[in-house]
Design an enzyme around this catalytic site. Sequence first.
Site, PDB file in Angstrom:
ATOM      1  N   PHE A 269      61.730  83.992   7.206  1.00  0.00           N
ATOM      2  CA  PHE A 269      62.445  84.687   7.955  1.00  0.00           C
ATOM      3  C   PHE A 269      64.004  84.218   7.881  1.00  0.00           C
ATOM      4  CE2 PHE A 269      58.799  85.680  11.037  1.00  0.00           C
ATOM      5  CZ  PHE A 269      58.562  86.603  10.449  1.00  0.00           C
TER       6      PHE A 269
ATOM      7  N   TRP B  36      65.528  89.035 -10.129  1.00  0.00           N
ATOM      8  CA  TRP B  36      64.279  90.198 -10.302  1.00  0.00           C
ATOM      9  C   TRP B  36      64.354  90.730 -11.739  1.00  0.00           C
ATOM     10  CZ3 TRP B  36      63.045  95.039 -11.649  1.00  0.00           C
ATOM     11  CH2 TRP B  36      61.778  95.340 -11.006  1.00  0.00           C
TER      12      TRP B  36
ATOM     13  N   LYS C 193      53.355  94.902   4.138  1.00  0.00           N
ATOM     14  CA  LYS C 193      54.220  94.150   3.324  1.00  0.00           C
ATOM     15  C   LYS C 193      53.855  94.118   2.206  1.00  0.00           C
ATOM     16  CE  LYS C 193      55.605  89.115   2.902  1.00  0.00           C
ATOM     17  NZ  LYS C 193      55.664  87.784   3.584  1.00  0.00           N
TER      18      LYS C 193
ATOM     19  N   ARG D 142      54.468  79.127   0.527  1.00  0.00           N
ATOM     20  CA  ARG D 142      53.279  79.442   1.386  1.00  0.00           C
ATOM     21  C   ARG D 142      52.420  80.445   0.614  1.00  0.00           C
ATOM     22  NH1 ARG D 142      56.203  81.839   6.266  1.00  0.00           N
ATOM     23  NH2 ARG D 142      57.525  82.695   4.664  1.00  0.00           N
TER      24      ARG D 142
ATOM     25  N   LYS E 164      63.909  85.850  -0.215  1.00  0.00           N
ATOM     26  CA  LYS E 164      63.878  84.362  -0.324  1.00  0.00           C
ATOM     27  C   LYS E 164      62.680  83.988  -1.476  1.00  0.00           C
ATOM     28  CE  LYS E 164      62.822  83.513   3.807  1.00  0.00           C
ATOM     29  NZ  LYS E 164      62.546  84.881   4.404  1.00  0.00           N
TER      30      LYS E 164
ATOM     31  N   ALA F 290      56.287  82.036  10.956  1.00  0.00           N
ATOM     32  CA  ALA F 290      57.632  81.382  11.295  1.00  0.00           C
ATOM     33  C   ALA F 290      58.265  81.611  12.589  1.00  0.00           C
ATOM     34  CB  ALA F 290      58.629  81.877  10.188  1.00  0.00           C
TER      35      ALA F 290
ATOM     36  N   THR G  35      61.429  85.322  -4.087  1.00  0.00           N
ATOM     37  CA  THR G  35      61.959  85.837  -5.510  1.00  0.00           C
ATOM     38  C   THR G  35      63.044  84.870  -5.856  1.00  0.00           C
ATOM     39  OG1 THR G  35      61.342  88.087  -4.932  1.00  0.00           O
ATOM     40  CG2 THR G  35      62.909  87.669  -6.771  1.00  0.00           C
TER      41      THR G  35
ATOM     42  N   PHE H 269      71.126  93.798  -6.341  1.00  0.00           N
ATOM     43  CA  PHE H 269      70.627  95.038  -6.416  1.00  0.00           C
ATOM     44  C   PHE H 269      71.340  95.974  -7.327  1.00  0.00           C
ATOM     45  CE2 PHE H 269      68.168  93.120  -2.983  1.00  0.00           C
ATOM     46  CZ  PHE H 269      67.193  94.180  -2.837  1.00  0.00           C
TER      47      PHE H 269
END
Length: 556
Positions: free
Chosen positions: A301, A409, A104, A93, A70, A273, A72, A381
């Site tokens: 999330f 990306w 993470k 955030r 999300k 969240a 990215t 991907f």
Amino acid sequence: MHTDLEISKKAPLLPIAEIGKKLNINAEDLIPYGKTKAKIPLTYIDKEKYSKNNLILVSAISPTPAGEGKTTMSIGLTEALNKIGKKTTVVLREPSLGPVFGIKGGATGGGYSQVLPMEDINLHFTGDFSAIEKSNNLLAALIDNNVQNKNNSLGIDPRTVTWKRVMDMNDRSLRNMIVGLGGTTSGVPRETGFDITAASEIMAILCLAENFSDLKKRLGNIFIGFTYNKEPIYARDLKAHGAMAALLKDAIMPNLVQTMEGNPAIIHGGPFANIAQGTNSIIATKTGLSLSDYVVTEAGFGFDLGAEKFFDIKCVSGRLSPKAVVLVATVRALKYHGGIAVADLQIENLEALEKGLANLEKHIENIGLFNILPVVAINKFTSDTDGEIDLIRKRCEKLGVTVEVADVWAHGGEGAIALAKDVVATVEANHVKFTPMYDWSLPVEEKIDIIAKKIYGAKAIDYTSKARANLRKIERLGLSGLPVCIAKTQKSLSDNPALLGRPKDFVVTVREIEIAAGAGFLVPITGDIMRMPGLPEHPASEKIDITDDGTIEGLF
């Protein structure tokens, strides 16, 4: 393949005054934190402007170990919108240090779709988390001091105190403890513990406050517990809210940084969240909308958690009206929801993908419950096959939903041009008539029922005896008119993390309901919710280092 940190170092960082200039912020008004970070004064919030500009929410399907992206995607979409001539700011955030050093890693996007300086943002940044931690712990100290002080005591029953101390680090050994040991001069022994700073109600309050006056009022409304005479005690009774707000003097102001392509980024706040609203501050969002035509933001999330709370709590509280929703999905994550193990996700499997699409369909359906039709973004991907992408595209077209492949990306803004054009078309069509799921004035059980049945897909809600007692307490305190912020696992639409895809005919069990009167919501707890995470067997910190010249390495 280069790491995110290596890629981020390739981008030339502009002086923060130049970024501010793009938003028409006077250089002398910015409060700099070094050369590339600054605070924006609250005076730049303009109601006339933020009311008419365009708020775009980025959400996602139910999270999986395969990742959805999300943040990215939010950054890449912002770059693309600027490329097609729309003045856009991404509002996100702040990362929490615990996950950064834990499982993470960083939270500033990835590849060529990042916000910078990523090392600073992922570590101490401008000190907001530290200020929140100190404000939280001041209240904790004042509570124990009042219990200890017999001459000026409010008669607080320490057995009813739920307020915990916090720190911004994953440390499971602090979850449960006894304080006040060491004799009569060291306090009154009682059970308590630590939460991680992002789980503090102060974080939720900061992100819902409109200004200093509202901040102090909310801090004063924090429910602490009861007296021995069964009377409620709030932070204002301890005269704590003024000093707590003073500690947040700078933290209340949003932070200005930049994207890899030199576009403005505002980063502020970081509430969980699952137990809180999971999105950046109202102040940051309104600042962005006051200074640019478009704001792209994300909620934590999947749509069932962060986005539902974004709409029903943040948007209602802040009088915000989103113009579009981008729903992020990946081929890998959908195959995981179809029952494929993480190790096999790179192998084409149309049967599993077909099965996993049920999760995407449910989130699309949920967005429609708010009278919004989403744009689906397939976060690409290298292992994705044409057949897999085509299957997702055909399913979305069948549902009447626009879908685009975005490779942000690898290509930054260039990888999301088509997505950006679809978002603009959605906004300009002006078909969105945002409607919350429920009226705050409804009974608490009815509000829970609406979310659990309509958003999650539950057939029934079961309440434990403790939850029933909590409902009676909420009624007694006159807090039934607050919205509900349901705490549940992010891994499933249900309250059982093992139920992937689109589970049906399940029962949601509410085991207790906590009161966050300062933040202004109630927290029905389902399942086991972790507020102080632990470190994995091999924490991300093992790869983080600093060279002799002060260069940080190993962040991702």
